[in-house]
Write an enzyme that holds these catalytic residues in place. Structure first.
Site, PDB file in Angstrom:
ATOM      1  N   HIS A  78      28.478   1.795 -15.446  1.00 34.62           N
ATOM      2  CA  HIS A  78      27.262   1.073 -15.829  1.00 34.62           C
ATOM      3  C   HIS A  78      26.592   1.717 -17.032  1.00 34.62           C
ATOM      4  O   HIS A  78      26.684   2.926 -17.220  1.00 34.62           O
ATOM      5  CB  HIS A  78      26.293   0.927 -14.652  1.00 34.62           C
ATOM      6  CG  HIS A  78      25.856   2.211 -14.015  1.00 34.62           C
ATOM      7  ND1 HIS A  78      24.743   2.894 -14.422  1.00 34.62           N
ATOM      8  CD2 HIS A  78      26.382   2.927 -12.994  1.00 34.62           C
ATOM      9  CE1 HIS A  78      24.588   3.965 -13.668  1.00 34.62           C
ATOM     10  NE2 HIS A  78      25.582   4.028 -12.792  1.00 34.62           N
ATOM     11  N   ASP A  80      23.277   1.489 -17.824  1.00 29.38           N
ATOM     12  CA  ASP A  80      21.866   1.865 -17.658  1.00 29.38           C
ATOM     13  C   ASP A  80      21.735   3.207 -16.943  1.00 29.38           C
ATOM     14  O   ASP A  80      22.676   3.681 -16.323  1.00 29.38           O
ATOM     15  CB  ASP A  80      21.107   0.785 -16.875  1.00 29.38           C
ATOM     16  CG  ASP A  80      21.675   0.576 -15.472  1.00 29.38           C
ATOM     17  OD1 ASP A  80      22.916   0.613 -15.318  1.00 29.38           O
ATOM     18  OD2 ASP A  80      20.888   0.388 -14.525  1.00 29.38           O
ATOM     19  N   ASP A 109      25.507   9.962 -15.174  1.00 25.35           N
ATOM     20  CA  ASP A 109      25.543   8.785 -14.306  1.00 25.35           C
ATOM     21  C   ASP A 109      25.026   7.628 -15.131  1.00 25.35           C
ATOM     22  O   ASP A 109      23.825   7.441 -15.213  1.00 25.35           O
ATOM     23  CB  ASP A 109      24.686   9.054 -13.064  1.00 25.35           C
ATOM     24  CG  ASP A 109      24.460   7.821 -12.219  1.00 25.35           C
ATOM     25  OD1 ASP A 109      25.217   6.866 -12.369  1.00 25.35           O
ATOM     26  OD2 ASP A 109      23.508   7.822 -11.417  1.00 25.35           O
ATOM     27  N   GLU A 142      22.631  -1.511 -12.980  1.00 27.49           N
ATOM     28  CA  GLU A 142      23.163  -0.956 -11.727  1.00 27.49           C
ATOM     29  C   GLU A 142      22.096  -0.190 -10.975  1.00 27.49           C
ATOM     30  O   GLU A 142      22.011  -0.236  -9.749  1.00 27.49           O
ATOM     31  CB  GLU A 142      24.366  -0.051 -12.030  1.00 27.49           C
ATOM     32  CG  GLU A 142      25.187   0.331 -10.800  1.00 27.49           C
ATOM     33  CD  GLU A 142      24.721   1.591 -10.080  1.00 27.49           C
ATOM     34  OE1 GLU A 142      25.230   1.877  -8.985  1.00 27.49           O
ATOM     35  OE2 GLU A 142      23.830   2.301 -10.594  1.00 27.49           O
ATOM     36  N   GLU A 143      21.274   0.527 -11.731  1.00 26.04           N
ATOM     37  CA  GLU A 143      20.268   1.387 -11.103  1.00 26.04           C
ATOM     38  C   GLU A 143      19.099   0.595 -10.519  1.00 26.04           C
ATOM     39  O   GLU A 143      18.229   1.164  -9.879  1.00 26.04           O
ATOM     40  CB  GLU A 143      19.752   2.421 -12.123  1.00 26.04           C
ATOM     41  CG  GLU A 143      20.835   3.350 -12.672  1.00 26.04           C
ATOM     42  CD  GLU A 143      21.367   4.361 -11.641  1.00 26.04           C
ATOM     43  OE1 GLU A 143      20.965   4.292 -10.459  1.00 26.04           O
ATOM     44  OE2 GLU A 143      22.176   5.215 -12.055  1.00 26.04           O
ATOM     45  N   HIS A 347      20.123  11.624 -10.851  1.00 27.62           N
ATOM     46  CA  HIS A 347      18.773  11.111 -10.579  1.00 27.62           C
ATOM     47  C   HIS A 347      17.756  12.254 -10.497  1.00 27.62           C
ATOM     48  O   HIS A 347      16.690  12.088  -9.936  1.00 27.62           O
ATOM     49  CB  HIS A 347      18.722  10.262  -9.292  1.00 27.62           C
ATOM     50  CG  HIS A 347      19.573   9.023  -9.370  1.00 27.62           C
ATOM     51  ND1 HIS A 347      19.390   7.944  -8.537  1.00 27.62           N
ATOM     52  CD2 HIS A 347      20.605   8.687 -10.174  1.00 27.62           C
ATOM     53  CE1 HIS A 347      20.285   7.011  -8.820  1.00 27.62           C
ATOM     54  NE2 HIS A 347      21.024   7.432  -9.814  1.00 27.62           N
TER      55      HIS A 347
HETATM   56 ZN    ZN Z   1      25.774   5.473 -11.262  1.00 30.28          ZN
HETATM   57 CA    CA Z   2      22.900   6.193 -10.198  1.00 28.91          CA
END
Ligand code: ZN
Ligand code: CA
Length: 377
Positions: A78, A80, A109, A142-143, A347
């Site tokens: 992804h 984003d 990520d 995605e997030e 995150h």
């Molecule tokens: Zn991810």
């Molecule tokens: Ca993530």
């Protein structure tokens, strides 16, 4: 061979491009250009209108070279990131890790996945590796609850099966199963009254909610099932019997029957508590994404194991507790497993990835494509 400096530089270039979820436009234009410059055929769906995000999902196709009968496979990552993801300043530390300056996330990520794909394509070309048709799908949103993938135009998916490059863990780990998630909203309607003068005329929505929550099975239910109340709100002044409370919750399970049983238990707790207090309880649940589960012998798993072993890593299958775009692709009928790419503490502002794992991930993408090329449809 993977060119580690080139890969690390490109990874850093990608994470420097701000792309917090809902702000994917710039990164999507740059990725279009990058895949295009490598000679891939790049297109997009029209998911923006549905997803509410700033970019459509991107699709890049690598035409076959020397192995036209190989099964078509796909890779997804992804574009984003979560916040705080603006002004990321990546650096390669002496211990071999790439980190931010500590004020933002790093964005490995999932830009580690994207950088690995781009490097893998270069390696295939430079080494003139025989390969079949390969599709790269870069999602937006995605997030934000897999928003891009959920709005994806499935008619653009041509692969027989594929790989999400979006899991933490040591390279070699394969998430062969992941749960369904249900999002649950609960509302309690009581009756207000003066808390000191005539509380007997009121019905406290907070009290009803407390009773209901106390009766719910929560936390880890069994090895495949979890449930959690994430938010509770309601009430105002202490001298008023509260007439409204609202809860947000979730339940997950790899097994659909278990999820249904868990949701029913939460619903029962709401209705029995409401009944007891003569209040009204409203319970809504919605499936956010479906579960998936693959066996060891399934082609998608078997090919992953062979590729992992071929780069000198140890294949290890596991059942994940979280959802990813892989859930959505499986739900669309394309068997997909999520592969660990070595990022850590995602995150958070401590997010990090080893340059060596970035290189391993690129090698793994090449190995998966090579393994697919050695098989026939
Ligand atoms: Zn991810
Ligand atoms: Ca993530």
């Amino acid at each position: 061979m993977v060119n580690r400096d080139r890969l690390v530089n490109e990874f850093m270039e990608l994470v420097r491009i701000d792309s917090e979820t809902k702000h994917e436009r710039e990164i999507s234009l740059i990725l279009r250009r990058k895949f295009g410059e490598l000679g891939l055929d790049v297109s997009e769906d029209d998911s923006m209108a549905k997803s509410g995000h700033a970019a459509n999902n991107l699709f890049a196709v690598l035409e076959p070279s020397g192995a036209p009968d190989a099964p078509v496979i796909f890779f997804t990552s992804h574009m984003d990131t979560v916040a705080p993801g603006r002004g990321i300043k990546p650096r390669l530390d002496e211990d071999g890790y790439i980190r931010s300056d500590g004020t933002t996330i790093l964005g490995s990520d999932d830009k580690a996945g994207i950088a690995a794909m781009l490097e893998a394509i270069r390696v295939l070309k430079e080494r003139k590796v025989k390969h079949g048709r390969v599709q790269f799908v870069i999602t937006a949103g995605e997030e934000a609850g897999l928003a891009g993938a959920r709005a994806l135009d499935a008619s653009k998916l041509e692969a027989e099966f594929g790989y999400a490059l979006d899991s933490n863990g040591e390279i070699g780990a394969i998430a062969v199963a992941a749960p369904t998630q249900a999002k649950i909203t609960i509302e309690f309607f009581g009756k207000s009254a003066h808390a000191g003068v005539n509380p007997e005329d009121g019905i406290s929505a907070i009290q009803v909610a407390a009773k209901a929550v106390a009766r719910m099975p929560l936390g880890r239910i069994d090895e495949e099932t979890t449930a959690n109340i994430g938010k509770i709100e309601g009430g105002g002044a202490t001298n008023i019997v509260c007439d409204y409370a609202r809860l947000e919750a979730e339940a997950r399970s790899i097994a659909r029957e278990k999820l249904d049983r868990q949701i029913a238990a939460m619903r029962d707790a709401v209705s029995s508590a409401a009944q007891e207090y003569n209040a009204r309880g409203e319970f809504k649940s919605e499936i956010v994404y479906p579960a998936y589960s693959h066996d060891d012998g399934d082609p998608v798993v078997e090919l992953a194991k062979a590729a992992i072993a071929s780069i000198g890593c140890k294949p290890r299958t596991f059942r994940s507790g979280g959802g990813s775009d892989a859930n959505i692709f499986n739900g669309l009928g394309v068997p997909t497993v999520n592969l660990a790419i070595g990022y850590e503490h995602i995150h958070t502002t401590n997010e990090q990835i080893r340059a060596a794992d970035l290189a391993k991930t690129a090698e793994l993408v090449v190995a998966l494509i090579e393994q697919a090329a050695s098989r026939r449809r």
